[in-house]
Every structure is written in structure tokens, then in C-alpha cells.
Design a protein around this motif. Structure first.
Motif, PDB file in Angstrom:
ATOM      1  N   GLN A 173      17.461 -34.910   5.056  1.00 53.61           N
ATOM      2  CA  GLN A 173      17.091 -35.050   6.473  1.00 53.61           C
ATOM      3  C   GLN A 173      18.127 -34.355   7.356  1.00 53.61           C
ATOM      4  O   GLN A 173      18.676 -34.964   8.266  1.00 53.61           O
ATOM      5  N   ASN A 174      18.381 -33.060   7.109  1.00 53.48           N
ATOM      6  CA  ASN A 174      19.461 -32.426   7.874  1.00 53.48           C
ATOM      7  C   ASN A 174      18.996 -31.413   8.903  1.00 53.48           C
ATOM      8  O   ASN A 174      19.811 -30.826   9.612  1.00 53.48           O
ATOM      9  N   ASN A 175      17.678 -31.158   8.998  1.00 55.45           N
ATOM     10  CA  ASN A 175      17.178 -30.250  10.030  1.00 55.45           C
ATOM     11  C   ASN A 175      15.667 -30.464  10.171  1.00 55.45           C
ATOM     12  O   ASN A 175      15.049 -31.140   9.351  1.00 55.45           O
ATOM     13  N   PRO A 176      15.041 -29.896  11.222  1.00 50.97           N
ATOM     14  CA  PRO A 176      13.628 -30.196  11.494  1.00 50.97           C
ATOM     15  C   PRO A 176      12.654 -29.821  10.381  1.00 50.97           C
ATOM     16  O   PRO A 176      11.516 -30.313  10.383  1.00 50.97           O
ATOM     17  N   PHE A 177      13.063 -28.964   9.428  1.00 48.43           N
ATOM     18  CA  PHE A 177      12.170 -28.634   8.326  1.00 48.43           C
ATOM     19  C   PHE A 177      11.700 -29.881   7.593  1.00 48.43           C
ATOM     20  O   PHE A 177      10.552 -29.964   7.122  1.00 48.43           O
ATOM     21  N   TRP A 178      12.574 -30.879   7.496  1.00 50.29           N
ATOM     22  CA  TRP A 178      12.268 -32.056   6.691  1.00 50.29           C
ATOM     23  C   TRP A 178      11.289 -33.000   7.372  1.00 50.29           C
ATOM     24  O   TRP A 178      10.757 -33.914   6.725  1.00 50.29           O
ATOM     25  N   THR A 179      11.011 -32.786   8.654  1.00 52.79           N
ATOM     26  CA  THR A 179      10.066 -33.668   9.344  1.00 52.79           C
ATOM     27  C   THR A 179       8.675 -33.624   8.713  1.00 52.79           C
ATOM     28  O   THR A 179       8.107 -34.679   8.407  1.00 52.79           O
ATOM     29  N   PRO A 180       8.073 -32.443   8.486  1.00 57.88           N
ATOM     30  CA  PRO A 180       6.766 -32.457   7.826  1.00 57.88           C
ATOM     31  C   PRO A 180       6.819 -32.932   6.374  1.00 57.88           C
ATOM     32  O   PRO A 180       5.821 -33.446   5.855  1.00 57.88           O
ATOM     33  N   VAL A 181       7.966 -32.768   5.714  1.00 57.02           N
ATOM     34  CA  VAL A 181       8.117 -33.327   4.368  1.00 57.02           C
ATOM     35  C   VAL A 181       8.019 -34.844   4.434  1.00 57.02           C
ATOM     36  O   VAL A 181       7.282 -35.485   3.661  1.00 57.02           O
ATOM     37  N   THR A 182       8.748 -35.431   5.375  1.00 57.16           N
ATOM     38  CA  THR A 182       8.719 -36.880   5.561  1.00 57.16           C
ATOM     39  C   THR A 182       7.321 -37.351   5.920  1.00 57.16           C
ATOM     40  O   THR A 182       6.827 -38.360   5.402  1.00 57.16           O
ATOM     41  N   GLU A 183       6.658 -36.616   6.817  1.00 56.68           N
ATOM     42  CA  GLU A 183       5.302 -36.985   7.229  1.00 56.68           C
ATOM     43  C   GLU A 183       4.329 -36.896   6.053  1.00 56.68           C
ATOM     44  O   GLU A 183       3.411 -37.718   5.921  1.00 56.68           O
ATOM     45  N   GLY A 184       4.519 -35.885   5.191  1.00 61.10           N
ATOM     46  CA  GLY A 184       3.668 -35.756   4.016  1.00 61.10           C
ATOM     47  C   GLY A 184       3.842 -36.925   3.059  1.00 61.10           C
ATOM     48  O   GLY A 184       2.873 -37.427   2.477  1.00 61.10           O
ATOM     49  N   ALA A 185       5.090 -37.369   2.892  1.00 65.01           N
ATOM     50  CA  ALA A 185       5.362 -38.527   2.033  1.00 65.01           C
ATOM     51  C   ALA A 185       4.740 -39.796   2.617  1.00 65.01           C
ATOM     52  O   ALA A 185       4.158 -40.614   1.889  1.00 65.01           O
ATOM     53  N   LYS A 186       4.821 -39.957   3.933  1.00 66.31           N
ATOM     54  CA  LYS A 186       4.227 -41.131   4.578  1.00 66.31           C
ATOM     55  C   LYS A 186       2.706 -41.090   4.477  1.00 66.31           C
ATOM     56  O   LYS A 186       2.056 -42.129   4.272  1.00 66.31           O
ATOM     57  N   ALA A 187       2.136 -39.887   4.609  1.00 68.08           N
ATOM     58  CA  ALA A 187       0.686 -39.752   4.467  1.00 68.08           C
ATOM     59  C   ALA A 187       0.254 -40.105   3.043  1.00 68.08           C
ATOM     60  O   ALA A 187      -0.801 -40.725   2.836  1.00 68.08           O
ATOM     61  N   ALA A 188       1.069 -39.705   2.065  1.00 64.87           N
ATOM     62  CA  ALA A 188       0.774 -40.057   0.670  1.00 64.87           C
ATOM     63  C   ALA A 188       0.811 -41.561   0.472  1.00 64.87           C
ATOM     64  O   ALA A 188      -0.036 -42.133  -0.232  1.00 64.87           O
ATOM     65  N   ASN A 189       1.777 -42.217   1.100  1.00 68.12           N
ATOM     66  CA  ASN A 189       1.860 -43.673   0.980  1.00 68.12           C
ATOM     67  C   ASN A 189       0.635 -44.345   1.597  1.00 68.12           C
ATOM     68  O   ASN A 189       0.057 -45.265   1.007  1.00 68.12           O
ATOM     69  N   ASP A 190       0.222 -43.875   2.778  1.00 65.85           N
ATOM     70  CA  ASP A 190      -0.957 -44.440   3.431  1.00 65.85           C
ATOM     71  C   ASP A 190      -2.199 -44.261   2.557  1.00 65.85           C
ATOM     72  O   ASP A 190      -3.013 -45.184   2.407  1.00 65.85           O
TER      73      ASP A 190
END
Length: 324
Positions: A52-69
Motif C-alpha cells: 500500500q505505498n502508492n495509488p496503484f494499489w488502490t484498484p488492487v485493494t478494490e479488486g480484493a474487496k470485490a472478490a470477498n463480496d
């Protein structure tokens, strides 16, 4: 969100394979191309390890949350585990060790560096499959699969674009993320090897390391311009390209010096719109995170192998014309 609107890439190999799979229990989630199969094994827990060190990781995080949902409907959870803001092999190793200690059924991880294959192999030997995404080290591991961009080919694609924009001559500043990151090096060399072989009149300034930090890219561009006032282009191979673009803007060099980099993040897109950035190549991080999680789940509950050991991502290179 802007990420979803700009995800113009598809993982053709995954989509084609998904369409041929028998008796899928559901449709693929929005933004993904892989559908979940029926869970007949009971609760499943997947650890998703990312930085989580720059904005690139935001869609990665969102993708992981979408997978959880999405997977919550199948008695499965995807727990996002933050590996911190300093990228290193040690952080990846510690993250995987923690996931093993907590008895997760599978692990999605962004390993990036050499030095991570051993722990991935250990997890595999313990019966915990590991799915690598985005970038992995050069040392081969026994991971279940890898989904991501061919970094060398992506670098060459950027190199071809740079040569065209520079008309085959001039000074090009180069900023990479981490010198020890295989993906960053391959992106850099993919471009520079092509330019050195084909356009010898393009002079390379650098490379320099910004550790994916926008503020470091900002300072490096200022220093490069002081030493090379005739610099005409800056190539940022990894995180923080918008810092380089801000330096161009603050130095009143918009239209004279262009920045080329990766990822359709909001900061980058804003500078693409105003002209400091002239090219951005995406790598579908949201879809990588989402599809890898679902494929790993399918393997855990049904033994369903991913379509390939290496699943390529095709990127779209946006220019300022696309941002208008």
C-alpha cells in the motif's frame, strides 16, 4: 469509479477458458472474467497479501474487496492483508508465514522480488496453494499460477512510444521503482534495450530509483532538469509517475518535457489530461486481483486448475488524446 471506467483491457485467455467451463454455479462478477463454482467443501478462507505505498494499489485493494463480496455468497472469505508501504522480499515472506500460521486455505500475493520463491514453495508443500499476481521474482516457484503483464514486452511497447514522441533523438530521463524488483528492471530494460539498439541518438539519463514514491520522482526530475536542461522525456517504470509530472508542471515545462509511465490512476490521468504526462500503459490491477481470487477459490473447492500457469494481461496505452 474512474478505475472501472478505464479498465479497457481483457484477459482473453481467462475469458475464453471461463466460457468453456462446465456447470458454473454463477456468473462472473462485474469487472471480472471468472465465475465461481459450487462450494461443496465448507468454509474457505483466502489471504490476499498486497502492499500500500502508492495509488496503484488502490484498484488492487478494490479488486480484493470485490472478490470477498462475490465469494461470500459461496461460503468463502478473502481477507486483505496490508504488507506495508516499503516493498521488500522480507515483507512478502513475513506475510506468507503469517497466513500459514493462521491456517488460510489459499494465498494471493504480489511477490515482486527474488527471495520469495522459497516461502511460496513451502506453502505449496504444506498444501496451501499460492497465486501470484502483478509481479514476481525471476526465480521460479511452485506457485499455482501467475497473472500479470509481460514486463519486458510492456517496456518495449513504452520504448516504441517514446521513440516516436522524441522523433528518435534527444535526452530521456529514467526513473525506476526498486532496483531489486524484477518487474521494474524488465520494464526498464525492455524499453532501454530497444532504444539503444534502434535509436542510438536517444541519450539515457539515469536510471534513478524512487522506491515508488511520487515525492522522490518529483525531486529526481528537478535534479535531472538542472543537470540536463535539454531533457525532453522522462520514463517512470513503476510507482509515482505523477510526481514526475508535477515537477514538469511546476517547472513550467508542460509541452516541452513529457512523462511516460504506467497505470490509469486518478493522479496520473489528471496529468495526462493537462499534458505533463503523454502516455500511460495500464495492467488491469483490479481484474488481476478479482480473477486470481476466484480462480484460487475454484482450485481450493473443486481442484479446478487455472487456464495456464502464466496468464498474460494485455495493456492499453493511453495518450493525452484519450484523456480529453
Amino acid at each position: 469509479m474512474l478505475f472501472n471506467k478505464l479498465r479497457t483491457m481483457t484477459l482473453a485467455a481467462v475469458a475464453a477458458t471461463t466460457m468453456s467451463l462446465p456447470a458454473l454455479a454463477a456468473e462472473a462478477p462485474q469487472g471480472g472474467s471468472v465465475a465461481a463454482v459450487e462450494n461443496t467443501k465448507g468454509p474457505v478462507r483466502i489471504a490476499f497479501l498486497s502492499f500500500q505505498n502508492n495509488p496503484f494499489w488502490t484498484p488492487v485493494t478494490e479488486g480484493a474487496k470485490a472478490a470477498n463480496d462475490y465469494l461470500s455468497k459461496f461460503d468463502a472469505t478473502v481477507d486483505f492483508v496490508d504488507l506495508g508501504d516499503e516493498l521488500s522480499a522480507e515483507a512478502v515472506v513475513a506475510g506468507i508465514e503469517g497466513a500459514l500460521a493462521k491456517k488460510y486455505d489459499g494465498i494471493v500475493v504480489v511477490p515482486i522480488f527474488d527471495g520469495t520463491a522459497r516461502i511460496i514453495n513451502e506453502a505449496t508443500d504444506e498444501g496451501v496453494p499460492v497465486f501470484n499476481i502483478v509481479a514476481e521474482g525471476a526465480t521460479e516457484s511452485r506457485r499455482l499460477a501467475f497473472i500479470g503483464q509481460d514486463a519486458t514486452s510492456a517496456g518495449r511497447q513504452i520504448g516504441e512510444f517514446i521513440a516516436e514522441k522524441m522523433d528518435g533523438k534527444g535526452k530521456l530521463g529514467v526513473i525506476t521503482g526498486y532496483f531489486g524488483a524484477t518487474q521494474h528492471t524488465q520494464r526498464m530494460n525492455g524499453a532501454l534495450d530497444y532504444l539503444k539498439a534502434t535509436f542510438p541518438d536517444i541519450q539515457i539519463v539515469g536510471p534513478f530509483e524512487n522506491k515508488d514514491k511520487a515525492e522522490s520522482a518529483y525531486s529526481l526530475v528537478q535534479d535531472m532538469m538542472t543537470a540536463n536542461p535539454d531533457l525532453s522525456m522522462v520514463y517512470v517504470t513503476a510507482g509515482g509517475p505523477f510526481g514526475a509530472a508535477k515537477a514538469v508542471k511546476d517547472l513550467n515545462l508542460t509541452g516541452k518535457v513529457g512523462v511516460v509511465g504506467f497505470d490509469h490512476t486518478p493522479d496520473n490521468m489528471q496529468y495526462l489530461k493537462t499534458g505533463e504526462m503523454v502516455g500511460l500503459l495500464d495492467q488491469a490491477p483490479y481484474q488481476q486481483a478479482l480473477d486470481s481470487s476466484v480462480m484460487l477459490y475454484n482450485y481450493v473447492v473443486a481442484g479446478q486448475e487455472p487456464p495456464a500457469k502464466v496468464i498474460p494481461v494485455t495493456g492499453k496505452l493511453l495518450t493525452s488524446d484519450d484523456a480529453k
